[in-house]
Design a protein around this motif. Structure first.
Motif, PDB file in Angstrom:
ATOM      1  N   GLN A  24      11.570   2.587  -0.467  1.00  0.00           N
ATOM      2  CA  GLN A  24      10.512   3.415   0.110  1.00  0.00           C
ATOM      3  C   GLN A  24       9.940   4.388  -0.912  1.00  0.00           C
ATOM      4  O   GLN A  24       8.808   4.829  -0.781  1.00  0.00           O
ATOM      5  CB  GLN A  24      11.061   4.222   1.305  1.00  0.00           C
ATOM      6  N   GLY A  25      10.758   4.743  -1.887  1.00  0.00           N
ATOM      7  CA  GLY A  25      10.440   5.896  -2.736  1.00  0.00           C
ATOM      8  C   GLY A  25       9.724   5.623  -4.039  1.00  0.00           C
ATOM      9  O   GLY A  25       9.528   6.535  -4.833  1.00  0.00           O
ATOM     10  N   GLN A  26       9.333   4.370  -4.311  1.00  0.00           N
ATOM     11  CA  GLN A  26       8.650   4.156  -5.595  1.00  0.00           C
ATOM     12  C   GLN A  26       7.428   3.248  -5.480  1.00  0.00           C
ATOM     13  O   GLN A  26       7.338   2.388  -4.604  1.00  0.00           O
ATOM     14  CB  GLN A  26       9.612   3.581  -6.649  1.00  0.00           C
ATOM     15  N   ASN A  27       6.489   3.509  -6.379  1.00  0.00           N
ATOM     16  CA  ASN A  27       5.413   2.576  -6.689  1.00  0.00           C
ATOM     17  C   ASN A  27       5.664   2.124  -8.122  1.00  0.00           C
ATOM     18  O   ASN A  27       6.547   2.659  -8.797  1.00  0.00           O
ATOM     19  CB  ASN A  27       4.053   3.268  -6.584  1.00  0.00           C
ATOM     20  N   LYS A  85       9.340  12.002 -10.026  1.00  0.00           N
ATOM     21  CA  LYS A  85      10.200  12.770  -9.127  1.00  0.00           C
ATOM     22  C   LYS A  85      11.546  13.134  -9.743  1.00  0.00           C
ATOM     23  O   LYS A  85      12.161  14.105  -9.337  1.00  0.00           O
ATOM     24  CB  LYS A  85      10.465  11.954  -7.850  1.00  0.00           C
ATOM     25  N   ARG A 123       0.777  -1.234   0.000  1.00  0.00           N
ATOM     26  CA  ARG A 123       0.000   0.000   0.000  1.00  0.00           C
ATOM     27  C   ARG A 123       0.815   1.295   0.000  1.00  0.00           C
ATOM     28  O   ARG A 123       0.492   2.238  -0.682  1.00  0.00           O
ATOM     29  CB  ARG A 123      -0.942   0.028   1.217  1.00  0.00           C
ATOM     30  N   ALA A 179       3.789  -0.155  -4.236  1.00  0.00           N
ATOM     31  CA  ALA A 179       2.405  -0.520  -4.560  1.00  0.00           C
ATOM     32  C   ALA A 179       2.260  -0.583  -6.082  1.00  0.00           C
ATOM     33  O   ALA A 179       3.037   0.041  -6.799  1.00  0.00           O
ATOM     34  CB  ALA A 179       1.450   0.522  -3.983  1.00  0.00           C
ATOM     35  N   THR A 205       7.196   4.923 -10.682  1.00  0.00           N
ATOM     36  CA  THR A 205       6.710   6.271 -10.379  1.00  0.00           C
ATOM     37  C   THR A 205       7.867   7.211 -10.027  1.00  0.00           C
ATOM     38  O   THR A 205       7.640   8.390  -9.769  1.00  0.00           O
ATOM     39  CB  THR A 205       5.711   6.249  -9.200  1.00  0.00           C
TER      40      THR A 205
HETATM   41  C1  LIG Z   1       2.473   4.855  -3.457  1.00  0.00           C
HETATM   42  O1  LIG Z   1       1.076   4.837  -3.556  1.00  0.00           O
HETATM   43  C2  LIG Z   1       0.374   5.081  -2.347  1.00  0.00           C
HETATM   44  C3  LIG Z   1      -1.088   5.002  -2.632  1.00  0.00           C
HETATM   45  O2  LIG Z   1      -1.423   3.719  -3.054  1.00  0.00           O
HETATM   46  C4  LIG Z   1       0.738   6.452  -1.803  1.00  0.00           C
HETATM   47  O3  LIG Z   1       0.115   6.649  -0.567  1.00  0.00           O
HETATM   48  C5  LIG Z   1       2.227   6.524  -1.635  1.00  0.00           C
HETATM   49  O4  LIG Z   1       2.613   7.821  -1.221  1.00  0.00           O
HETATM   50  C6  LIG Z   1       2.933   6.184  -2.927  1.00  0.00           C
HETATM   51  N1  LIG Z   1       4.341   6.130  -2.670  1.00  0.00           N
HETATM   52  C7  LIG Z   1       5.244   6.610  -3.506  1.00  0.00           C
HETATM   53  C8  LIG Z   1       6.665   6.489  -3.093  1.00  0.00           C
HETATM   54  O5  LIG Z   1       4.931   7.132  -4.559  1.00  0.00           O
END
Ligand SMILES: *[C@@H]1O[C@H](CO)[C@@H](O)[C@H](O)[C@H]1NC(C)=O
Ligand SMILES: *[C@@H]1O[C@H](CO)[C@@H](O)[C@H](O)[C@H]1NC(C)=O
Ligand SMILES: *[C@@H]1O[C@H](CO)[C@@H](O)[C@H](O)[C@H]1NC(C)=O
Ligand SMILES: *[C@@H]1O[C@H](CO)[C@@H](O)[C@H](O)[C@H]1NC(C)=O
Length: 499
Positions: free
Chosen positions: A474-477, A448, A339, A343, A444
């Motif tokens: 910690q820094g990516q989805n 950034k 989450r 994610a 993602t």
């Molecule tokens: C990843 O996605 C979640 C929502 O699903 C968001 O709360 C979080 O900040 C995001 N994290 C990053 C590192 O983008």
């Protein structure tokens, strides 16, 4: 003993001597009982008396010519198990204790205990011992009484019973347990604390202070090492936990209860002096989420460990079998979803495409995964697991044998690190491994950082700067490329189904 013999002589004064001895004996016993309590020993030490006595002892040892060679010789003598058992009988205790105090003219008591420590394992320091062992939890002390292995230079040995020895920060949270060896009488000047509770099973001492709520660490740092160290006792073993975390104990209770038929003891809160015939301080650990059968005394394997978990948690399926496509049945795929980081931003699309492929999909968020007992059953009902690198993948331990694990590796030159935790351990578990590496287009981190940033051009340089966790974990989805991901998952689908 001596008193009694003199008391039976026929001299006129013998009756008086006997009477005096009769009066003295209970007194002596009383003194032994009193000084036997640990707090007094501790106080003695605080006043400096202990150090003085110890110095005297070392002095005495050298004047007696008991050099290293002699101790070496003694330590090589095997401890007779009968002696140890005899010694642990209550009625023998006082006699032996009394002997400890009557240093003059006492016979040399046979050594009965043995302590062996191994500090060369990269994961953990471990001491194993047998004989007359007395554990006082509150002071984290293990008294090794009348030890053949006694050496003046290491009469105390400390171990932090956790399996991430190389990680300073983790280890700073782990309490030290001290093994205090005592030489056999008459060389021993210290009186060991008196047993208040006797156990006739081995003790295993370890810390739950290191892993927090992380499921990977719980399994890799503790549950697997606990299995290696204590499963051989078939439940007849007492677990003693320092840095006791009630939540951890509660979560793993079904597993702990299978390893040991006795309630776990919170070592730090324990004021009893518990006596054991043998003990391990520290857990054996071989590798991340794994067992090296060659290093295990009993030739344990990860397949065996997983069978053990299946039985502890009453899981139904030992094996998965290929699913016949024409039967209309579908292979079950559990998706472990994260989450806050790593994610999958297009989760719903990914689930849809997996259903299209022919899987029956079980989508599991953190709230589903956190109930270990329930989730273990869900995982065991599946034929494959998929998820982005993270602790949730550790639930693979509950899959039936021959199931498939698919690890999604996030962006950032992470292949080696990800394989280390969740790739390399898979084959030994009797599972099959597949992976999907996220490309620069699917992260993602694009939101950034520009594409000419080291995040994209040279991720390894950021690892070297210690930013791996912060930026890449910690820094990516991730936003999966549905077409490419589907292609890779189709191969998985084919491999676990038949016509
Ligand atoms: C990843 O996605 C979640 C929502 O699903 C968001 O709360 C979080 O900040 C995001 N994290 C990053 C590192 O983008
Ligand atoms: C005590 O020290 C000796 C060497 O001085 C070493 O061989 C032995 O293993 C040590 N014992 C323990 C229990 O650490
Ligand atoms: C101590 O541990 C190391 C590493 O696990 C092992 O190779 C070695 O054989 C052990 N030593 C003894 C004396 O058991
Ligand atoms: C494991 O799964 C593969 C692929 O489905 C299959 O070919 C193989 O026979 C299975 N092995 C066992 C021991 O069931």
């Amino acid at each position: 003993m001596r008193g009694k013999r003199e008391g039976t002589t026929k001299h006129g004064s013998s009756t008086v001597t006997a009477a005096i001895w009769l009066l003295l004996l209970p007194l002596l016993v009383l003194i032994v009982l009193k000084t036997g309590f640990l707090p007094q020993v501790a106080r003695f030490r605080e006043t400096g008396g202990f150090a003085k006595v110890r110095d005297k002892m070392v002095h005495k040892v050298s004047t007696l010519g008991l050099d290293g060679a002699r101790w070496q010789q003694q330590s090589q003598d095997k401890v007779k198990p009968e002696t140890a058992r005899e010694y642990n009988k209550p009625h023998q205790m006082l006699a032996t204790n009394a002997k400890d105090t009557s240093l003059i003219n006492a016979d040399v008591a046979a050594p009965i205990s043995k302590l062996t420590c191994n500090f060369s394992n990269i994961h953990s320091d471990i001491c194993t011992m047998e004989g007359d062992l007395r554990i006082h939890g509150k002071s984290a002390s293990v008294y090794v009484v009348s030890a053949s292995t006694f050496r003046p230079e290491n009469s105390t040995v400390t171990v932090q019973p956790y399996t991430r020895k190389w990680e300073k920060q983790t280890m700073s949270r782990i309490r030290e347990v001290t093994m205090r060896s005592m030489p056999p009488a008459p060389y021993s000047f210290t009186i060991p604390p008196r047993c208040t509770v006797r156990h006739d099973v081995p003790a295993v001492v370890f810390s739950t202070g290191g892993c927090g709520s992380n499921f990977f660490h719980a399994m890799s740092d503790l549950v697997v090492p606990l299995y290696i160290t204590s499963h051989e006792y078939n439940g007849r073993v007492q677990l003693l936990v320092t840095d006791y975390q009630p939540k951890w104990i509660a979560k793993f209770r079904p597993i702990l209860a299978t390893l040991s038929m006795y309630p776990v003891i919170d070592l730090d809160a324990d004021t009893a002096v518990r006596c054991f015939p043998s003990a391990h301080v520290g857990l054996e650990s071989h590798r991340m989420l794994g067992i090296d059968p060659g290093l295990s005394r009993n030739g344990y394997t990860m397949m065996g460990f997983r069978d053990f978990l299946r039985s502890a948690l009453s899981l139904q399926r030992p094996w998965t079998a290929p699913v016949s496509r024409s039967s209309g049945r579908k292979p079950r795929l559990v998706m472990v979803l994260r989450r806050h980081s790593r994610a999958i931003t297009n989760e719903a699309d990914v689930v849809t495409s997996m259903v299209d492929l022919g899987f029956e999909v079980v989508a599991a968020g953190p709230e589903d995964v956190s109930d270990m007992r329930r989730f273990a059953g869900v995982v065991n009902s599946c034929d494959a697991m998929v998820g982005v690198h993270g602790a949730g993948l550790t639930n693979m331990v509950f899959l039936p044998h021959n199931a498939t694990v698919m690890q999604i590796i996030p962006w950032g030159d992470m292949k080696v690190a990800c394989r280390y935790d969740f790739g390399d351990p898979v084959p030994d578990m009797g599972l099959r491994y597949a992976e999907y590496e996220v490309t620069a287009e699917e992260t993602t981190l694009n939101d950034k950082y520009p594409r000419d940033h080291p995040v994209f051009t040279d991720p390894a340089s950021l690892h070297r700067q210690g930013k791996l966790w912060e930026i890449f974990l910690q820094g990516q989805n991730v936003t999966l490329d549905i077409g490419r991901f589907r292609g890779v998952m189709q191969q998985v689908y084919r491999s676990i189904t038949t016509e």
